[in-house]
Design a protein around this motif. Structure first.
Motif, PDB file in Angstrom:
ATOM      1  N   GLU A 125      -8.608  -3.236  -6.478  1.00 32.63           N
ATOM      2  CA  GLU A 125      -9.085  -2.862  -5.176  1.00 32.63           C
ATOM      3  C   GLU A 125      -8.537  -1.527  -4.471  1.00 32.63           C
ATOM      4  OE1 GLU A 125      -9.466  -7.707  -4.175  1.00 32.63           O
ATOM      5  OE2 GLU A 125      -7.601  -6.453  -3.467  1.00 32.63           O
ATOM      6  N   ARG A 183      -1.250   6.684  12.369  1.00 28.92           N
ATOM      7  CA  ARG A 183      -0.263   6.320  11.621  1.00 28.92           C
ATOM      8  C   ARG A 183       1.065   6.868  11.389  1.00 28.92           C
ATOM      9  NH1 ARG A 183      -0.415   7.327   6.515  1.00 28.92           N
ATOM     10  NH2 ARG A 183       0.108   5.531   5.803  1.00 28.92           N
ATOM     11  N   TYR A 224      -7.714   5.020   6.448  1.00 29.23           N
ATOM     12  CA  TYR A 224      -6.556   4.485   7.437  1.00 29.23           C
ATOM     13  C   TYR A 224      -6.411   5.481   8.663  1.00 29.23           C
ATOM     14  CZ  TYR A 224      -5.876   1.205   3.627  1.00 29.23           C
ATOM     15  OH  TYR A 224      -6.103   0.387   2.839  1.00 29.23           O
ATOM     16  N   SER A 229       1.003  -1.216  -0.131  1.00 33.19           N
ATOM     17  CA  SER A 229      -0.109   0.145  -0.216  1.00 33.19           C
ATOM     18  C   SER A 229       0.936   1.273  -0.023  1.00 33.19           C
ATOM     19  CB  SER A 229      -0.957  -0.095   1.155  1.00 33.19           C
ATOM     20  OG  SER A 229      -1.973   0.783   1.120  1.00 33.19           O
TER      21      SER A 229
HETATM   22  N1  LLP Z   1      -6.806  -5.129  -1.531  1.00 28.25           N
HETATM   23  C1  LLP Z   1      -5.942  -5.814  -0.441  1.00 28.25           C
HETATM   24  C2  LLP Z   1      -5.951  -7.244  -0.597  1.00 28.25           C
HETATM   25  C3  LLP Z   1      -5.204  -5.025   0.673  1.00 28.25           C
HETATM   26  O1  LLP Z   1      -4.569  -5.665   1.397  1.00 28.25           O
HETATM   27  C4  LLP Z   1      -5.388  -3.643   0.590  1.00 28.25           C
HETATM   28  C5  LLP Z   1      -4.713  -2.976   1.660  1.00 28.25           C
HETATM   29  C6  LLP Z   1      -6.083  -2.980  -0.308  1.00 28.25           C
HETATM   30  C7  LLP Z   1      -6.705  -3.699  -1.499  1.00 28.25           C
HETATM   31  C8  LLP Z   1      -6.123  -1.429  -0.516  1.00 28.25           C
HETATM   32  O2  LLP Z   1      -4.980  -0.989  -0.639  1.00 28.25           O
HETATM   33  P1  LLP Z   1      -4.954   0.799  -0.617  1.00 28.25           P
HETATM   34  O3  LLP Z   1      -5.456   1.096  -2.228  1.00 28.25           O
HETATM   35  O4  LLP Z   1      -5.783   1.175   0.176  1.00 28.25           O
HETATM   36  O5  LLP Z   1      -3.401   0.827  -0.605  1.00 28.25           O
HETATM   37  N2  LLP Z   1      -3.229   0.689   7.469  1.00 28.25           N
HETATM   38  C9  LLP Z   1      -2.177   0.903   6.469  1.00 28.25           C
HETATM   39  C10 LLP Z   1      -2.668   0.308   5.009  1.00 28.25           C
HETATM   40  C11 LLP Z   1      -2.776  -1.215   5.124  1.00 28.25           C
HETATM   41  C12 LLP Z   1      -3.379  -1.727   3.831  1.00 28.25           C
HETATM   42  C13 LLP Z   1      -3.721  -3.025   3.935  1.00 28.25           C
HETATM   43  N3  LLP Z   1      -4.351  -3.738   2.800  1.00 28.25           N
HETATM   44  C14 LLP Z   1      -1.909   2.413   6.426  1.00 28.25           C
HETATM   45  O6  LLP Z   1      -2.342   3.227   6.908  1.00 28.25           O
HETATM   46  O7  LLP Z   1      -1.191   3.052   5.378  1.00 28.25           O
END
Ligand code: LLP
Length: 428
Positions: A279, A319, A379, A199
């Motif tokens: 996603e 964060r 987040y 991410s």
């Molecule tokens: N798909 C899957 C399988 C995932 O594990 C995640 C995020 C996403 C999609 C969405 O990813 P994005 O587009 O939001 O980067 N708490 C952390 C981020 C953890 C992400 C977990 N998985 C933060 O605050 O940076």
């Protein structure tokens, strides 16, 4: 600075406005800390994904901001939902996200999660481990993807990398091939493959490497088993800008590159182009969000540090502590005043690490001022806690001078409601 804020942000008179409402009016009506989501930005970012990949399923990464009103708004724009727990699945269902657009994840799904996914007819369940194949079939799941771990390192914080060789997520390439055969034996429809690398990926080159890898792996699958993926789910990961010197990746370019690279990768192996699932979480909701805090204590430490303390902190945005995340801020009620000095913004929690922003130039903050922190839609509230007995903030959607409460503020009574024996010590 204003360009870090949502599209409708403006400075009118001396005040920051969001969706046509002044920050002061929002804070007066809903209290602080308050997460303000700009509906226009949210919808524009959802539409950018849909327009860039009209044939793909865009399954919003619910974990970034699990909220029924947001999921409903995105579903109205044609998005689905990526859910990773029973709770997130129920949020998506409560929002009326069509079941066929729901993608169910989880590296350790419970039987209850599998059963509920089967019961509601979730469009795709992403299998993550060898023993899940049989458990999914028993639960009555029909259509699955296999999550594979390519063993690629990406340039992001170690806690939010997922595709490296030691990852807790997914199948190794070898076990994936065995699992595919097993799934098909058990009558599951093995629709395709899933990869999510991490991410807040600023450097997309690892993403491109994973697409090339996936196409190569698909061709190995075809050679060894006669099966190739009809669906490819590339997860989320696009980074957003939090502070002025961050790059500002564009959804359009990112998705155009993905489409091109998937097409070229699959062509190179003479495979039919797969149906795509993306996603995105952070890149949809993150830039739409601004958190408003009320400034309290302002003081100077012996070493000269100027502290401005806010009425929230690591309980509503952990964060900085978890990922060394950097944020910036603006005094929302005196937004046109020039900065006077550099301040550190502290939360109200009982530990020194509770610092939201290490250094930010502010215009002489004083008790009662409103501090607006942009790029906090993703987040933050999603990972909020009740540390130190602090109730979690409210959230509103703003549009055209109207604000709509989409998550009410918790009260201390809400926290006490789950305490057992709470009345025993009460005298009055
Ligand atoms: N798909 C899957 C399988 C995932 O594990 C995640 C995020 C996403 C999609 C969405 O990813 P994005 O587009 O939001 O980067 N708490 C952390 C981020 C953890 C992400 C977990 N998985 C933060 O605050 O940076």
């Amino acid at each position: 600075m204003l360009d870090l804020f949502p599209a409708t942000a403006a400075i009118e008179g001396d005040e920051l406005t969001l969706g046509g409402m002044t920050a002061s009016a929002l804070a007066a009506e809903f209290g602080t800390p308050l997460v303000v989501l700009d509906e226009q930005t949210l919808v524009a970012r959802a539409r950018a994904y849909r327009a860039a990949a009209p044939d793909a399923l865009i399954a919003y990464g619910t974990k970034a901001f699990p909220n029924v009103a947001v999921l409903r708004l995105l579903a109205d724009e044609g998005l689905g939902a990526d859910v990773s727990t029973l709770g997130e699945l129920e949020f998506a269902l409560a929002a009326g996200v069509p079941a066929e657009r729901i993608v169910v994840h989880g590296n350790n799904k419970s039987d209850a999660e599998l059963a509920r996914a089967a019961e509601v007819g979730a469009g795709l369940v992403v299998l993550d481990a060898p023993d899940e194949v049989e458990r999914a079939a028993t639960a009555g799941i029909r259509r699955v993807l296999l999550r594979v771990t390519p063993g690629i390192e990406v340039d992001t914080h170690a806690s939010i990398r997922t595709g490296h060789a030691g990852s807790k997520f997914g199948f190794t390439p070898e076990t994936a091939i065995a699992a595919l055969a097993h799934a098909r034996e058990l009558g599951l429809e093995a629709a395709g493959l899933h990869v999510h690398l991490g991410s807040q990926l600023v450097d997309a080159s690892a993403g491109w490497a994973s697409i090339a890898w996936l196409a190569g792996f698909a061709s190995v699958c075809e050679r060894e088993t006669g099966w190739s993926p009809a669906v490819v789910d590339l997860g989320g990961g696009l980074a957003i800008r939090h502070v002025e010197d961050d790059p500002d990746p564009s959804i359009e370019d990112f998705v155009a590159q993905i489409l091109d690279r998937v097409q070229r990768g699959f062509d190179a192996h003479d495979l039919a182009p797969p149906q795509l699932v993306l996603e995105p979480g952070r890149s949809v909701v993150g830039p739409a969000g601004v958190t408003l805090y009320r400034v309290g204590v302002v003081k100077q430490a012996a070493d000269g540090t100027r502290w401005a303390a806010i009425d929230g902190g690591m309980s509503d945005n952990p964060r900085p502590q978890l990922y060394d995340a950097r944020y910036t801020a603006l005094l929302a009620n005196r937004a046109s005043d020039g900065p006077t000095a550099t301040y550190s913004v502290a939360g109200k929690h009982c530990e020194s690490g509770d610092v939201l922003i290490r250094r930010v130039a502010l215009a002489d903050p004083r008790r009662g001022d409103l501090l607006a922190v942009p790029a906090t839609g993703a987040y933050t509230l999603a990972m909020a806690s009740n540390y130190n007995g602090v109730p979690r903030p409210a959230a509103v959607l703003v549009r055209d001078g109207q604000a709509r409460l989409i998550r009410r503020r918790e009260s201390v009574d809400d926290l006490l409601a789950v305490e057992v024996g709470r009345d025993e010590g009460r005298s009055g």
